[in-house]
Scaffold this motif. Structure first.
Motif, PDB file in Angstrom:
ATOM      1  N   GLY A 173       0.786  -1.225   0.000  1.00 25.79           N
ATOM      2  CA  GLY A 173       0.000   0.000   0.000  1.00 25.79           C
ATOM      3  C   GLY A 173       0.817   1.273   0.000  1.00 25.79           C
ATOM      4  N   LYS A 174       2.124   1.172   0.076  1.00 28.11           N
ATOM      5  CA  LYS A 174       2.989   2.353   0.105  1.00 28.11           C
ATOM      6  C   LYS A 174       3.061   3.000  -1.278  1.00 28.11           C
ATOM      7  CE  LYS A 174       7.836   3.678   0.748  1.00 28.11           C
ATOM      8  NZ  LYS A 174       9.208   3.171   0.992  1.00 28.11           N
ATOM      9  N   THR A 175       2.807   4.301  -1.334  1.00 24.94           N
ATOM     10  CA  THR A 175       2.915   5.028  -2.594  1.00 24.94           C
ATOM     11  C   THR A 175       4.377   5.259  -2.931  1.00 24.94           C
ATOM     12  OG1 THR A 175       0.812   6.159  -2.226  1.00 24.94           O
ATOM     13  CG2 THR A 175       2.305   7.141  -3.822  1.00 24.94           C
ATOM     14  N   CYS A 176       4.769   4.852  -4.119  1.00 29.98           N
ATOM     15  CA  CYS A 176       6.178   4.993  -4.491  1.00 29.98           C
ATOM     16  C   CYS A 176       6.378   5.881  -5.714  1.00 29.98           C
ATOM     17  CB  CYS A 176       6.808   3.622  -4.733  1.00 29.98           C
ATOM     18  SG  CYS A 176       5.990   2.638  -5.996  1.00 29.98           S
ATOM     19  N   GLY A 177       5.301   6.251  -6.402  1.00 31.97           N
ATOM     20  CA  GLY A 177       5.487   7.072  -7.581  1.00 31.97           C
ATOM     21  C   GLY A 177       4.171   7.510  -8.188  1.00 31.97           C
ATOM     22  N   ILE A 178       4.277   8.164  -9.338  1.00 29.44           N
ATOM     23  CA  ILE A 178       3.130   8.612 -10.116  1.00 29.44           C
ATOM     24  C   ILE A 178       3.267   8.034 -11.521  1.00 29.44           C
ATOM     25  CG2 ILE A 178       2.034  10.605 -11.239  1.00 29.44           C
ATOM     26  CD1 ILE A 178       1.330  10.658  -8.400  1.00 29.44           C
ATOM     27  N   GLU A 179       2.172   7.500 -12.023  1.00 30.87           N
ATOM     28  CA  GLU A 179       2.157   6.963 -13.387  1.00 30.87           C
ATOM     29  C   GLU A 179       1.292   7.858 -14.259  1.00 30.87           C
ATOM     30  OE1 GLU A 179       2.271   2.562 -14.388  1.00 30.87           O
ATOM     31  OE2 GLU A 179       0.121   2.998 -14.600  1.00 30.87           O
ATOM     32  N   LEU A 180       1.811   8.226 -15.423  1.00 26.48           N
ATOM     33  CA  LEU A 180       1.103   9.107 -16.338  1.00 26.48           C
ATOM     34  C   LEU A 180       1.023   8.458 -17.712  1.00 26.48           C
ATOM     35  CD1 LEU A 180       3.532  11.070 -14.743  1.00 26.48           C
ATOM     36  CD2 LEU A 180       1.721  12.702 -15.323  1.00 26.48           C
ATOM     37  N   LEU A 181      -0.171   8.494 -18.301  1.00 30.51           N
ATOM     38  CA  LEU A 181      -0.393   7.985 -19.648  1.00 30.51           C
ATOM     39  C   LEU A 181      -0.939   9.115 -20.508  1.00 30.51           C
ATOM     40  CD1 LEU A 181      -2.040   4.566 -18.793  1.00 30.51           C
ATOM     41  CD2 LEU A 181       0.036   4.825 -20.177  1.00 30.51           C
ATOM     42  N   CYS A 182      -0.382   9.271 -21.678  1.00 34.75           N
ATOM     43  CA  CYS A 182      -0.855  10.245 -22.652  1.00 34.75           C
ATOM     44  C   CYS A 182      -1.443   9.483 -23.835  1.00 34.75           C
ATOM     45  CB  CYS A 182       0.302  11.129 -23.107  1.00 34.75           C
ATOM     46  SG  CYS A 182      -0.149  12.368 -24.341  1.00 34.75           S
ATOM     47  N   LEU A 183      -2.740   9.648 -24.063  1.00 37.66           N
ATOM     48  CA  LEU A 183      -3.447   8.927 -25.127  1.00 37.66           C
ATOM     49  C   LEU A 183      -3.779   9.904 -26.243  1.00 37.66           C
ATOM     50  CD1 LEU A 183      -5.891   6.856 -22.881  1.00 37.66           C
ATOM     51  CD2 LEU A 183      -3.512   6.373 -23.470  1.00 37.66           C
ATOM     52  N   ASP A 184      -3.145   9.701 -27.365  1.00 39.69           N
ATOM     53  CA  ASP A 184      -3.176  10.649 -28.478  1.00 39.69           C
ATOM     54  C   ASP A 184      -3.863   9.973 -29.661  1.00 39.69           C
ATOM     55  OD1 ASP A 184      -2.512  12.034 -30.828  1.00 39.69           O
ATOM     56  OD2 ASP A 184      -0.482  12.499 -30.195  1.00 39.69           O
ATOM     57  N   ASN A 185      -5.014  10.516 -30.076  1.00 37.32           N
ATOM     58  CA  ASN A 185      -5.746   9.962 -31.227  1.00 37.32           C
ATOM     59  C   ASN A 185      -5.392  10.659 -32.531  1.00 37.32           C
ATOM     60  OD1 ASN A 185      -7.351   8.034 -29.776  1.00 37.32           O
ATOM     61  ND2 ASN A 185      -8.514   9.748 -28.947  1.00 37.32           N
ATOM     62  N   GLY A 186      -4.249  11.295 -32.570  1.00 38.51           N
ATOM     63  CA  GLY A 186      -3.803  11.990 -33.772  1.00 38.51           C
ATOM     64  C   GLY A 186      -3.285  11.040 -34.830  1.00 38.51           C
ATOM     65  N   PRO A 187      -2.507  11.547 -35.785  1.00 44.51           N
ATOM     66  CA  PRO A 187      -2.084  10.740 -36.939  1.00 44.51           C
ATOM     67  C   PRO A 187      -1.054   9.671 -36.629  1.00 44.51           C
ATOM     68  CG  PRO A 187      -1.075  12.912 -37.017  1.00 44.51           C
ATOM     69  CD  PRO A 187      -2.076  12.953 -35.903  1.00 44.51           C
TER      70      PRO A 187
END
Length: 347
Positions: free
Chosen positions: A75-89
């Motif tokens: 349960g210990k928080t160790c980081g941040i996860e980020l996702l970038c979802l791009d519907n471009g070309p």
């Protein structure tokens, strides 16, 4: 090994006026999990570059950021996860686009390189006509996994779970219990969405953690008996063991499942029924081969069932979370909670 059981915070990026709001809200998430000022700054830089890329390249196609804390099994928080979802070309050569000064848009072309430099872990998948997904993990000091550390459990796992738009909690859920050179994975969907579906999913996950480790079918029977006071859920349990090279699977209800072998894909079949309400008197495990490179994909019905890995060349070589994010980006129904879990055998 990181385990990410929580749903993502979803940030659709409609136009440039939302950028400062999104950056502020994501910074608050990092601050709430005891990130230092410098670590929050790194997260903010990643968000800025991701959002800027979305605004440049998606146009009317749209895109979004998904963000959540990374928590270990304790349960210990160790980081941040980020996702970038791009519907471009999309890009035909994403690795080249990561070089500073290279751009498809005529700008300075420093965005992808900057995201990678600020990240402790970085992965990207892009194809022309499909779009781009970027995965970044920023860890608190001293919490990043050690490079080259041996994976005793012999698998990699990643998941994307996003509530229905307008909901604050997800009625989907997943949990894992480690076993010798393998694990038990429970993937489920509480009926409906919102608070009551979330309560059913939470009760089912608690019951799963309390069951004796046995066959998936026996464990599902135990969960069924334990959640009869809830509105019910559909769910599936997969159990794999690396040393034996075996995978056992049993599901009740419409949890989608597929095993990707080296030369073909095999559907994982579930029984009709609802845990906590009604299920067949007899259910049995499906027995399959589990060996290095095999991949399991389990998902709720928030994901369209007709996805096809042949549409995504080389995707199976990427991080399991990024694989799940690509499937989510192109196949989410948006009318329900969505969960995609991906497991890959590493030995």
């Amino acid at each position: 090994m990181d385990f990410n059981f929580d749903a993502y915070h979803q940030f659709p990026l409609i136009d440039r006026s939302f950028l400062n709001i999104i950056r502020r809200d994501i910074s608050k998430i990092a601050e709430a999990h005891n990130f230092t000022e410098a670590e929050v700054g790194r997260v903010s830089l990643v968000v800025t570059e991701m959002a800027t890329n979305l605004l440049k390249h998606t146009g009317t196609h749209g895109g979004e950021l998904l963000v959540k804390p990374i928590c270990q099994l304790n349960g210990k928080t160790c980081g941040i996860e980020l996702l970038c979802l791009d519907n471009g070309p999309g890009m035909s050569d994403p690795l080249r686009m990561m070089e500073d000064g290279v751009s498809t848009f005529g700008s300075m072309g420093q965005g992808l390189g900057s995201i990678k430099r600020q990240s402790d872990f970085f992965d990207i998948y892009s194809q022309r006509g499909i779009g781009t997904v970027i995965l970044s993990r920023v860890y608190r000091k001293g919490n990043a996994p050690k490079s080259g550390a041996r994976n005793e459990n012999k698998f990699e796992i990643g998941a994307v779970m996003v509530p229905k738009q307008g909901e604050h909690v997800s009625g989907d859920g997943w949990g894992i219990r480690l076993a010798h050179q393998g694990a038990y994975l429970f993937t489920l969907d509480g009926l409906g969405h919102g608070e009551h579906a979330h309560e059913a999913a939470t009760a089912a996950l608690q019951a799963f953690q309390q069951q004796p480790k046995g066959s998936p079918s026996d464990m599902l029977r135990g969960v069924h008996s334990a959640i009869k006071r809830t509105r019910g859920a559909v769910g599936a349990i997969a159990h794999w063991t690396a040393d034996a090279g075996t995978l056992r699977f049993c599901g009740v209800g419409n949890i989608g499942g597929r095993l990707l072998l080296h030369d073909r894909a095999k559907n994982l079949l579930s029984y009709n029924g609802t845990l906590g309400m009604s299920m067949p008197n007899t259910i049995n495990d499906q027995h399959l081969t589990w060996e290095r490179g095999n991949i399991i994909v389990l998902h709720s019905d928030g994901l369209k069932s007709r996805w096809d890995f042949q549409k995504y060349p080389e995707l199976t070589k990427h991080d399991p979370t990024l694989i799940a994010a690509v499937l989510y980006k192109d196949n989410t129904r948006t009318t329900d909670d969505t969960l995609v879990v991906v497991v890959r055998a590493t030995d």
